[in-house]
Design a protein around this motif. Structure first.
Motif, PDB file in Angstrom:
ATOM      1  N   TYR A 120       0.858  -1.183   0.000  1.00  0.00           N
ATOM      2  CA  TYR A 120       0.000   0.000   0.000  1.00  0.00           C
ATOM      3  C   TYR A 120       0.894   1.234   0.000  1.00  0.00           C
ATOM      4  O   TYR A 120       1.717   1.400   0.906  1.00  0.00           O
ATOM      5  N   ILE A 121       0.726   2.070  -0.989  1.00  0.00           N
ATOM      6  CA  ILE A 121       1.530   3.280  -1.082  1.00  0.00           C
ATOM      7  C   ILE A 121       0.606   4.494  -0.927  1.00  0.00           C
ATOM      8  O   ILE A 121      -0.368   4.645  -1.654  1.00  0.00           O
ATOM      9  N   ILE A 122       0.918   5.329   0.046  1.00  0.00           N
ATOM     10  CA  ILE A 122       0.165   6.565   0.274  1.00  0.00           C
ATOM     11  C   ILE A 122       1.092   7.719  -0.109  1.00  0.00           C
ATOM     12  O   ILE A 122       1.903   8.165   0.707  1.00  0.00           O
ATOM     13  N   PRO A 123       1.029   8.186  -1.337  1.00  0.00           N
ATOM     14  CA  PRO A 123       1.960   9.244  -1.765  1.00  0.00           C
ATOM     15  C   PRO A 123       1.773  10.548  -0.998  1.00  0.00           C
ATOM     16  O   PRO A 123       2.722  11.283  -0.763  1.00  0.00           O
ATOM     17  N   SER A 124       0.524  10.846  -0.605  1.00  0.00           N
ATOM     18  CA  SER A 124       0.225  12.072   0.135  1.00  0.00           C
ATOM     19  C   SER A 124      -1.144  11.921   0.782  1.00  0.00           C
ATOM     20  O   SER A 124      -2.005  11.188   0.277  1.00  0.00           O
ATOM     21  N   LEU A 125      -1.368  12.617   1.904  1.00  0.00           N
ATOM     22  CA  LEU A 125      -2.672  12.602   2.560  1.00  0.00           C
ATOM     23  C   LEU A 125      -3.557  13.755   2.099  1.00  0.00           C
ATOM     24  O   LEU A 125      -4.661  13.936   2.599  1.00  0.00           O
ATOM     25  N   GLU A 159      12.897  -0.853  -6.840  1.00  0.00           N
ATOM     26  CA  GLU A 159      12.975  -2.026  -5.972  1.00  0.00           C
ATOM     27  C   GLU A 159      11.620  -2.527  -5.495  1.00  0.00           C
ATOM     28  O   GLU A 159      11.311  -3.715  -5.612  1.00  0.00           O
ATOM     29  N   VAL A 160      10.788  -1.633  -4.964  1.00  0.00           N
ATOM     30  CA  VAL A 160       9.555  -2.066  -4.297  1.00  0.00           C
ATOM     31  C   VAL A 160       8.512  -2.588  -5.280  1.00  0.00           C
ATOM     32  O   VAL A 160       8.045  -3.721  -5.181  1.00  0.00           O
ATOM     33  N   VAL A 161       8.137  -1.760  -6.245  1.00  0.00           N
ATOM     34  CA  VAL A 161       7.091  -2.154  -7.194  1.00  0.00           C
ATOM     35  C   VAL A 161       7.469  -3.416  -7.978  1.00  0.00           C
ATOM     36  O   VAL A 161       6.656  -4.336  -8.104  1.00  0.00           O
ATOM     37  N   PRO A 162       8.701  -3.519  -8.513  1.00  0.00           N
ATOM     38  CA  PRO A 162       9.050  -4.735  -9.248  1.00  0.00           C
ATOM     39  C   PRO A 162       8.993  -6.002  -8.389  1.00  0.00           C
ATOM     40  O   PRO A 162       8.757  -7.091  -8.913  1.00  0.00           O
ATOM     41  N   SER A 163       9.169  -5.866  -7.078  1.00  0.00           N
ATOM     42  CA  SER A 163       9.224  -7.032  -6.200  1.00  0.00           C
ATOM     43  C   SER A 163       7.858  -7.458  -5.682  1.00  0.00           C
ATOM     44  O   SER A 163       7.697  -8.589  -5.213  1.00  0.00           O
ATOM     45  N   ALA A 164       6.875  -6.567  -5.730  1.00  0.00           N
ATOM     46  CA  ALA A 164       5.559  -6.848  -5.165  1.00  0.00           C
ATOM     47  C   ALA A 164       4.640  -7.481  -6.206  1.00  0.00           C
ATOM     48  O   ALA A 164       4.832  -7.320  -7.413  1.00  0.00           O
ATOM     49  N   GLN A 165       3.643  -8.181  -5.715  1.00  0.00           N
ATOM     50  CA  GLN A 165       2.657  -8.803  -6.585  1.00  0.00           C
ATOM     51  C   GLN A 165       1.524  -7.835  -6.913  1.00  0.00           C
ATOM     52  O   GLN A 165       0.978  -7.845  -8.011  1.00  0.00           O
ATOM     53  N   GLU A 166       1.145  -7.014  -5.936  1.00  0.00           N
ATOM     54  CA  GLU A 166       0.049  -6.061  -6.109  1.00  0.00           C
ATOM     55  C   GLU A 166       0.403  -4.749  -5.434  1.00  0.00           C
ATOM     56  O   GLU A 166       0.967  -4.732  -4.347  1.00  0.00           O
ATOM     57  N   ILE A 167       0.044  -3.646  -6.085  1.00  0.00           N
ATOM     58  CA  ILE A 167       0.256  -2.316  -5.531  1.00  0.00           C
ATOM     59  C   ILE A 167      -1.103  -1.656  -5.326  1.00  0.00           C
ATOM     60  O   ILE A 167      -1.969  -1.685  -6.207  1.00  0.00           O
ATOM     61  N   VAL A 168      -1.284  -1.061  -4.158  1.00  0.00           N
ATOM     62  CA  VAL A 168      -2.489  -0.292  -3.862  1.00  0.00           C
ATOM     63  C   VAL A 168      -2.060   1.154  -3.628  1.00  0.00           C
ATOM     64  O   VAL A 168      -1.221   1.422  -2.776  1.00  0.00           O
ATOM     65  N   VAL A 169      -2.612   2.078  -4.403  1.00  0.00           N
ATOM     66  CA  VAL A 169      -2.303   3.495  -4.229  1.00  0.00           C
ATOM     67  C   VAL A 169      -3.505   4.165  -3.574  1.00  0.00           C
ATOM     68  O   VAL A 169      -4.637   4.071  -4.057  1.00  0.00           O
ATOM     69  N   LEU A 196      -2.956  -3.312 -10.048  1.00  0.00           N
ATOM     70  CA  LEU A 196      -2.934  -1.984  -9.441  1.00  0.00           C
ATOM     71  C   LEU A 196      -4.338  -1.629  -8.960  1.00  0.00           C
ATOM     72  O   LEU A 196      -5.274  -1.574  -9.751  1.00  0.00           O
ATOM     73  N   THR A 197      -4.471  -1.401  -7.661  1.00  0.00           N
ATOM     74  CA  THR A 197      -5.732  -0.962  -7.075  1.00  0.00           C
ATOM     75  C   THR A 197      -5.592   0.502  -6.683  1.00  0.00           C
ATOM     76  O   THR A 197      -4.601   0.885  -6.057  1.00  0.00           O
ATOM     77  N   ILE A 198      -6.574   1.326  -7.063  1.00  0.00           N
ATOM     78  CA  ILE A 198      -6.522   2.753  -6.763  1.00  0.00           C
ATOM     79  C   ILE A 198      -7.739   3.122  -5.924  1.00  0.00           C
ATOM     80  O   ILE A 198      -8.876   2.981  -6.372  1.00  0.00           O
ATOM     81  N   LEU A 199      -7.503   3.572  -4.692  1.00  0.00           N
ATOM     82  CA  LEU A 199      -8.572   4.001  -3.798  1.00  0.00           C
ATOM     83  C   LEU A 199      -8.771   5.501  -3.982  1.00  0.00           C
ATOM     84  O   LEU A 199      -7.873   6.289  -3.676  1.00  0.00           O
ATOM     85  N   THR A 200      -9.942   5.901  -4.448  1.00  0.00           N
ATOM     86  CA  THR A 200     -10.150   7.293  -4.860  1.00  0.00           C
ATOM     87  C   THR A 200     -11.573   7.739  -4.570  1.00  0.00           C
ATOM     88  O   THR A 200     -12.472   6.906  -4.411  1.00  0.00           O
TER      89      THR A 200
END
Length: 358
Positions: A120-125, A159-169, A196-200
């Motif tokens: 889970y990546i939270i680029p900004s709140l 490093e992170v994204v290539p190694s993970a199976q799923e990314i949630v932004v 890629l899951t995007i919570l918006t």
């Protein structure tokens, strides 16, 4: 520890420390790394780093969590057994598709030979809505939040994204953040097949480009704060209902198969929960989640239970997620963030920049 199938049957038995990593900025150059947003409330369950996100996966803090989990002890989780995040995510199925994760859980491993499967990546709140119950408060609405530094973004890309199976932004509102938009565009271009899951909130999705998220591996999850303009405004303090609803209808018109909607039940939206359920029912390929605002405790539990029974026939597409806050939770909240407590219970109260009520 018993069989994995028996353990996974109990929702209180969460194994996120075996497959999930959360990354969120805390200042201009550092991020908080944790195995769950609930765990991060306790400082002993998180790490603050300026680099080395992948290396953090086997940090002492997270190995301790796995050791406790091995003993059937989820005391490190602030809301154990009361987690609302993504009811459509089935841990059994996820682990079944990842034998290394299942093996690590069964054998009780704490130092893992694989990286987190789901990040889970939270680029900004920062957010363009201003919901009265939002924990991020005025800073998030004004956009005065830290975002991921270029150094962290570089590490995520290499490093992170290539190694993970799923990314949630997530956020905040991802499409309100230039940093998040940059990350999403990069993932769509460089990793077109990665999930890629995007919570918006959906209000800026059309401006970003609906066609960009119409891929079988991209899952938009749009939160709805009302089924009409006035309710949406009463909840969010903004007039973006048409933008959010426009994104939803356009995605459906374009044949999006992966769209999920989340309806937040609060004192301003409860009267429209039925309408939301009927909308999910009418759209055969659409999934939805009805979730109460946690700070309302069990206030809307009866309403949600009745709707869950009434729409049981579409339970594969419509889920109900129950969150609550005990008295001790609310007391901790008051001590932790007085501004949020005042703002939630008195949403019409004006608060000055210095934090004084008027």
């Amino acid at each position: 520890m018993g069989s994995l199938s028996n353990d996974m049957g109990n929702l209180k038995h969460c194994y996120s420390c075996y497959y999930t990593l959360w990354v969120s900025p805390v200042d201009e150059r550092r991020v908080m790394v944790s195995t769950c947003c609930k765990n991060a409330f306790l400082t002993k369950n998180r790490r603050i780093v300026s680099a080395g996100i992948c290396a953090s996966w086997n940090a002492r803090e997270f190995q301790v969590q796995r050791a406790l989990t091995r003993k059937g002890d989820w005391s490190y989780c602030w809301k154990a057994g009361d987690c609302f995040f993504n009811p459509f995510f089935q841990e059994k199925e996820f682990i079944g598709d990842n034998p290394d994760v299942g093996k690590a859980i069964l054998t009780g491993g704490t130092k893992l030979g694989y990286f987190a499967k789901k990040v889970y990546i939270i680029p900004s709140l920062a957010c363009n809505n201003n919901c009265f119950f939002c924990y991020n408060g005025k800073e998030g609405h004004r956009g005065s939040c830290y975002q991921l530094s270029e150094g962290i973004l570089k590490e995520l890309r290499e490093e992170v994204v290539p190694s993970a199976q799923e990314i949630v932004v997530s956020g905040g509102e991802p499409f309100f953040s230039a940093c998040a938009q940059k990350l999403i565009r990069w993932m769509i271009t460089d990793f077109p097949e990665k999930k890629l899951t995007i919570l918006t909130n959906g209000t800026l999705l059309q401006a970003f480009g609906i066609e960009k998220v119409l891929r079988p591996n991209i899952f938009p999850v749009i939160s709805l704060y009302g089924m009409c303009r006035q309710t949406y405004k009463n909840t969010t303090g903004t007039g973006y209902f048409d933008a959010a609803w426009g994104a939803i209808t356009q995605l459906l018109a374009c044949g999006c198969e992966n769209l999920n909607l989340t309806f937040i039940v609060s004192r301003t939206t409860a009267a429209e929960a039925m309408q939301f359920c009927q909308f999910i029912e009418s759209e055969g390929r659409l999934k939805g989640v009805v979730r109460n605002n946690s700070a309302d405790g069990n206030k809307f539990k009866g309403l949600m239970r009745s709707l869950e029974t009434r729409f049981a026939r579409i339970s594969s597409r419509l889920k109900f997620s129950y969150c609550r806050e005990t008295f001790s939770d609310k007391l901790l909240q008051k001590l932790y963030d007085p501004y949020y407590t005042t703002r939630y219970f008195y949403p019409t109260l004006k608060v000055t920049q210095k934090g004084r009520s008027e």
